[in-house]
Motif scaffolding. Structure first.
Motif: not given
Length: 147
Positions: A3-7, A67-72
């Motif tokens: 499972v991959r982390e997403v941004q 927890s949650g994705p980084r938002v760029f």
């Protein structure tokens, strides 16, 4: 399978402002400066970043322990020209139904409108498959739904 982390990345005109807006929407915080620097300005000074490049990117993260994705957010030269093919559904009232759900969505739409969002349209529950949502745009025109 891994499972991959997403941004999530937004192309935008004003990364600092849009990061601040999305921190309000998501309950996130602007990413802290790197270790050893008291502020982003100090880090950018140390790295020799010219003033005209200082608002070229920003990032938002969930608060510590969440927890949650980084938002760029990255500055791009071209402006937004068409509807997004991908958008965020911000879960304001998961599990709520009917008038209670729509009241929660309306309250959040009003709050975000006061912070620069634009309300586009409301879709009411239909008693079948549709539970109701409100379509919004962030200050740079990116669509998202309050769900």
């Amino acid at each position: 399978m891994t499972v991959r982390e997403v941004q999530i990345t937004f192309d935008c005109d004003d990364p600092a402002a849009l990061a601040g807006f999305w921190c309000e929407v998501l309950g996130y915080e602007v990413q802290s400066p790197p270790a050893g620097f008291a502020s982003w300005e100090a880090a950018l000074d140390a790295w020799g970043v010219p003033s005209e490049e200082r608002n070229s990117r920003s990032a938002a993260l969930p608060p510590a322990g969440e927890s949650g994705p980084r938002v760029f957010f990255q500055k791009v030269l071209e402006g937004k020209s068409v509807k997004n093919r991908l958008h965020l559904d911000v879960r304001i009232a998961p599990g709520a139904a009917g008038d209670v759900r729509m009241a929660a969505l309306e309250a959040e739409a009003t709050r975000l409108s006061g912070r620069g969002a634009l309300r586009v349209r409301r879709v009411d529950p239909d008693g079948r498959m549709e539970t109701g949502f409100i379509v919004m745009q962030d200050p740079e025109g990116n669509e998202f739904c309050l769900d």
